[in-house]
Scaffold this motif. Structure first.
Motif, mmCIF file in Angstrom:
data_model
loop_
_atom_site.group_PDB
_atom_site.id
_atom_site.type_symbol
_atom_site.label_atom_id
_atom_site.label_comp_id
_atom_site.label_asym_id
_atom_site.label_seq_id
_atom_site.Cartn_x
_atom_site.Cartn_y
_atom_site.Cartn_z
ATOM 1 N N THR A 9 -0.424 -13.907 4.629
ATOM 2 C CA THR A 9 -0.318 -12.617 3.947
ATOM 3 C C THR A 9 0.604 -11.687 4.708
ATOM 4 O OG1 THR A 9 -2.510 -12.880 3.015
ATOM 5 C CG2 THR A 9 -1.611 -10.656 3.037
ATOM 6 N N PHE A 10 1.573 -11.149 3.969
ATOM 7 C CA PHE A 10 2.576 -10.256 4.534
ATOM 8 C C PHE A 10 2.420 -8.849 3.983
ATOM 9 C CE2 PHE A 10 4.620 -14.384 4.862
ATOM 10 C CZ PHE A 10 5.222 -14.333 6.116
ATOM 11 N N GLU A 11 2.818 -7.891 4.787
ATOM 12 C CA GLU A 11 2.998 -6.534 4.321
ATOM 13 C C GLU A 11 4.289 -6.538 3.502
ATOM 14 O OE1 GLU A 11 2.642 -2.551 6.822
ATOM 15 O OE2 GLU A 11 4.342 -3.776 7.446
ATOM 16 N N ALA A 12 4.311 -5.776 2.440
ATOM 17 C CA ALA A 12 5.517 -5.682 1.624
ATOM 18 C C ALA A 12 5.739 -4.213 1.262
ATOM 19 C CB ALA A 12 5.389 -6.535 0.364
ATOM 20 N N ARG A 13 6.991 -3.847 1.145
ATOM 21 C CA ARG A 13 7.345 -2.476 0.795
ATOM 22 C C ARG A 13 8.110 -2.496 -0.515
ATOM 23 N NH1 ARG A 13 11.687 0.968 1.561
ATOM 24 N NH2 ARG A 13 12.854 -0.600 2.694
ATOM 25 N N ARG A 14 7.655 -1.688 -1.459
ATOM 26 C CA ARG A 14 8.317 -1.630 -2.762
ATOM 27 C C ARG A 14 9.670 -0.952 -2.613
ATOM 28 N NH1 ARG A 14 6.731 1.684 -8.102
ATOM 29 N NH2 ARG A 14 6.104 3.165 -6.511
ATOM 30 N N ILE A 15 10.709 -1.622 -3.145
ATOM 31 C CA ILE A 15 12.057 -1.050 -3.096
ATOM 32 C C ILE A 15 12.653 -0.885 -4.493
ATOM 33 C CG2 ILE A 15 12.560 -1.841 -0.751
ATOM 34 C CD1 ILE A 15 14.111 -4.200 -2.003
ATOM 35 N N GLY A 16 11.900 -1.265 -5.517
ATOM 36 C CA GLY A 16 12.397 -1.125 -6.880
ATOM 37 C C GLY A 16 11.502 -1.833 -7.865
ATOM 38 N N GLY A 17 12.003 -1.981 -9.070
ATOM 39 C CA GLY A 17 11.263 -2.649 -10.125
ATOM 40 C C GLY A 17 10.318 -1.716 -10.850
ATOM 41 N N GLU A 18 9.648 -2.267 -11.838
ATOM 42 C CA GLU A 18 8.722 -1.490 -12.662
ATOM 43 C C GLU A 18 7.366 -2.185 -12.667
ATOM 44 O OE1 GLU A 18 8.224 -0.192 -17.306
ATOM 45 O OE2 GLU A 18 10.255 -0.501 -16.527
ATOM 46 N N VAL A 19 6.343 -1.484 -12.189
ATOM 47 C CA VAL A 19 4.997 -2.042 -12.122
ATOM 48 C C VAL A 19 4.549 -2.469 -13.513
ATOM 49 C CG1 VAL A 19 2.577 -1.553 -11.586
ATOM 50 C CG2 VAL A 19 4.381 -0.659 -10.107
ATOM 51 N N ILE A 45 0.858 -1.181 0.000
ATOM 52 C CA ILE A 45 0.000 0.000 0.000
ATOM 53 C C ILE A 45 0.893 1.229 0.000
ATOM 54 C CG2 ILE A 45 -1.743 1.333 1.258
ATOM 55 C CD1 ILE A 45 -2.819 -1.328 2.361
ATOM 56 N N GLU A 46 0.663 2.097 -0.977
ATOM 57 C CA GLU A 46 1.389 3.368 -1.095
ATOM 58 C C GLU A 46 0.383 4.465 -1.389
ATOM 59 O OE1 GLU A 46 4.253 3.006 -4.237
ATOM 60 O OE2 GLU A 46 5.444 1.518 -3.180
ATOM 61 N N ASP A 47 0.451 5.541 -0.661
ATOM 62 C CA ASP A 47 -0.408 6.700 -0.916
ATOM 63 C C ASP A 47 -1.876 6.321 -1.050
ATOM 64 O OD1 ASP A 47 1.849 8.402 -0.931
ATOM 65 O OD2 ASP A 47 2.220 7.903 -3.042
ATOM 66 N N ASN A 48 -2.344 5.465 -0.128
ATOM 67 C CA ASN A 48 -3.745 5.047 -0.083
ATOM 68 C C ASN A 48 -4.172 4.246 -1.316
ATOM 69 O OD1 ASN A 48 -5.728 5.100 1.923
ATOM 70 N ND2 ASN A 48 -6.933 6.618 0.823
ATOM 71 N N GLU A 49 -3.182 3.588 -1.963
ATOM 72 C CA GLU A 49 -3.450 2.709 -3.098
ATOM 73 C C GLU A 49 -2.792 1.355 -2.836
ATOM 74 O OE1 GLU A 49 -3.825 5.773 -6.841
ATOM 75 O OE2 GLU A 49 -1.859 4.869 -6.458
ATOM 76 N N ILE A 50 -3.428 0.293 -3.322
ATOM 77 C CA ILE A 50 -2.940 -1.068 -3.112
ATOM 78 C C ILE A 50 -2.580 -1.696 -4.462
ATOM 79 C CG2 ILE A 50 -5.286 -2.019 -3.151
ATOM 80 C CD1 ILE A 50 -4.350 -4.038 -0.981
ATOM 81 N N ARG A 103 5.925 -7.151 8.043
ATOM 82 C CA ARG A 103 5.274 -7.950 9.090
ATOM 83 C C ARG A 103 4.202 -8.873 8.524
ATOM 84 N NH1 ARG A 103 0.736 -4.058 11.459
ATOM 85 N NH2 ARG A 103 0.485 -2.901 9.540
ATOM 86 N N LEU A 104 3.953 -9.927 9.250
ATOM 87 C CA LEU A 104 2.868 -10.843 8.935
ATOM 88 C C LEU A 104 1.565 -10.108 9.229
ATOM 89 C CD1 LEU A 104 1.765 -13.714 8.312
ATOM 90 C CD2 LEU A 104 1.978 -14.175 10.767
ATOM 91 N N LEU A 105 0.675 -10.034 8.253
ATOM 92 C CA LEU A 105 -0.584 -9.330 8.452
ATOM 93 C C LEU A 105 -1.677 -10.257 8.968
ATOM 94 C CD1 LEU A 105 -0.640 -6.914 5.392
ATOM 95 C CD2 LEU A 105 0.013 -6.440 7.772
ATOM 96 N N TYR A 106 -1.819 -11.431 8.349
ATOM 97 C CA TYR A 106 -2.834 -12.366 8.827
ATOM 98 C C TYR A 106 -2.620 -13.756 8.236
ATOM 99 C CZ TYR A 106 -5.008 -11.183 4.319
ATOM 100 O OH TYR A 106 -5.244 -10.962 2.988
ATOM 101 N N LEU A 107 -3.200 -14.720 8.917
ATOM 102 C CA LEU A 107 -3.332 -16.092 8.447
ATOM 103 C C LEU A 107 -4.822 -16.356 8.373
ATOM 104 C CD1 LEU A 107 -0.924 -17.949 10.896
ATOM 105 C CD2 LEU A 107 -0.490 -17.494 8.502
ATOM 106 N N LEU A 131 -9.743 -2.911 6.908
ATOM 107 C CA LEU A 131 -8.477 -3.472 7.410
ATOM 108 C C LEU A 131 -7.289 -2.740 6.787
ATOM 109 C CD1 LEU A 131 -9.241 -7.305 7.384
ATOM 110 C CD2 LEU A 131 -8.769 -5.907 9.397
ATOM 111 N N CYS A 132 -7.355 -2.500 5.491
ATOM 112 C CA CYS A 132 -6.276 -1.786 4.797
ATOM 113 C C CYS A 132 -6.137 -0.360 5.321
ATOM 114 C CB CYS A 132 -6.530 -1.758 3.295
ATOM 115 S SG CYS A 132 -6.393 -3.346 2.466
ATOM 116 N N GLN A 133 -7.254 0.327 5.456
ATOM 117 C CA GLN A 133 -7.231 1.726 5.891
ATOM 118 C C GLN A 133 -6.740 1.871 7.330
ATOM 119 O OE1 GLN A 133 -11.342 2.623 4.981
ATOM 120 N NE2 GLN A 133 -10.778 3.640 3.066
ATOM 121 N N GLU A 134 -7.018 0.871 8.151
ATOM 122 C CA GLU A 134 -6.651 0.933 9.567
ATOM 123 C C GLU A 134 -5.324 0.238 9.863
ATOM 124 O OE1 GLU A 134 -10.031 -0.467 11.783
ATOM 125 O OE2 GLU A 134 -11.244 1.275 11.196
ATOM 126 N N ASP A 135 -4.573 -0.113 8.811
ATOM 127 C CA ASP A 135 -3.249 -0.721 8.940
ATOM 128 C C ASP A 135 -3.280 -2.079 9.645
ATOM 129 O OD1 ASP A 135 -0.530 -0.755 8.365
ATOM 130 O OD2 ASP A 135 0.001 0.167 10.288
#
Length: 138
Positions: free
Chosen positions: A73-83, A6-11, A57-61, A118-122
């Motif tokens: 399901t894990f949280e992931a942070r984009r560090i590179g690549g091209e969508v 999730i970046e800038d309120n987009e998934i 972090r682990l978000l849920y099972l 769930l997404c909006q409330e982290d």
């Protein structure tokens, strides 16, 4: 296993045929022999979206008893690549599109208000077993 970026309120989502009525879904897939969960998620995210991620972090099972599947399901942070730079043939179901979608637009794509909240409330209660997949609104 799936990843949520999730970046800038987009998934980050995929448009492809699924086992549900939704065509948009979270990126992810199966763990291959010899992989850790984190390694599998990094590979799947790269193959399906073109995005390089760092696993958070682990978000849920949750489980889908009918399909004999446990969703991790894990949280992931984009560090590179091209969508959208999808690895052809890496998925058994062709990926039509990869896009960041506004969280507010998710209900129009078949996601429940529960999942949006769930997404909006982290993801309150992150790291816990959530029961059936329906409990998270998927």
């Amino acid at each position: 296993m799936t990843g949520i970026v999730i970046e800038d309120n987009e998934i980050l989502l995929l448009d492809q045929d699924t086992d549900s009525t939704r065509s948009w879904s979270l990126p992810g897939g199966k763990v291959e022999e010899g992989e850790t969960l984190a390694e599998a998620l990094v590979r799947e995210m790269r193959e399906e979206t073109g995005v390089e991620v760092e696993v958070g972090r682990l978000l849920y099972l949750c489980d889908n008893v009918k399909a004999h599947v446990v969703h991790v399901t894990f949280e992931a942070r984009r560090i590179g690549g091209e969508v959208g730079t999808v690895t052809e043939g890496a998925d058994t179901r062709p990926i039509r599109q990869v896009a960041y979608v506004k969280l507010d637009d998710l209900p129009g794509l078949g996601f429940s208000e529960t999942f949006v909240k769930l997404c909006q409330e982290d993801f309150p209660g992150a790291g816990s077993y959530m029961g059936p997949k329906s409990a998270i609104g998927l």
